[in-house]
Motif scaffolding. Structure first.
Motif: not given
Length: 187
Positions: A162-166
């Motif tokens: 989530v930190a990257i893609l979100g």
């Protein structure tokens, strides 16, 4: 005013339908974590987070509940409720702060991204390191040491994806939205 309320409800229903469908479609898109059984990096976690952050807590809850339950039923033949409910709660928690992220208004910047990630980290820990293991123990009588390791691993893998893609989804979508007040009437 009633017209805006009607449009808002329709928008929520459409978001839930699309979000749940994408969530289900991404159910088998995962990278297994070899050292902890039944845990994986899952792209669908970022999709759920994005939809909750844009459309709010009701959409986040419904997408997590419907998407996870349908995905389990279709691809695995049964629904593992102790992991369905944490996804729903996660979507609800992230969605509670949707206005703060300003994604829909085109204002998702560094400060909003920090808030978004703080909320998703705390929500992942609540959902996966606490709720999922407790439900596994209560519903399925699973051993505590096993399910807490799975839950903590799921929380960590979800918060990373989530930190990257979100964050990338939120930045990208926010940038295509018109910022509030950016359009001025010509004189």
């Amino acid at each position: 005013m009633a017209d805006n309320k009607g449009k808002s409800v329709i928008r929520q229903v459409v978001a839930i339908g699309i979000g749940a469908a994408i969530f289900v479609a991404l159910t088998t898109v995962q990278i297994p974590i070899g050292f902890v059984p039944n845990t994986a990096l899952q792209v669908r976690a970022a999709v759920l987070t994005f939809f909750a952050a844009v459309f709010g807590p009701i959409a986040g809850f419904a997408i997590g509940l419907i998407g996870h339950a349908l995905g389990d039923a279709l691809f695995y033949g049964s629904v593992w409720w102790s992991w369905v409910f944490p996804d729903a709660i996660f979507g609800l928690l992230v969605g509670l702060f949707a206005k703060k992220y300003a994604i829909e208004e085109g204002g998702f910047g560094f400060k909003q991204c920090l808030g978004f990630n703080l909320v998703q980290v705390l929500s992942n820990l609540i959902a996966w390191a606490l709720i999922a293991p407790v439900l596994d123990i209560v519903i399925y009588k699973e051993p505590a040491n096993k399910v807490f390791i799975q839950g903590i691993t799921a929380a960590i893998t979800n918060l990373v994806i989530v930190a990257i893609l979100g964050s990338l989804l939120a930045f990208g979508y926010s940038k295509i939205k018109t910022k509030s007040g950016s359009l001025k009437e010509e004189e």
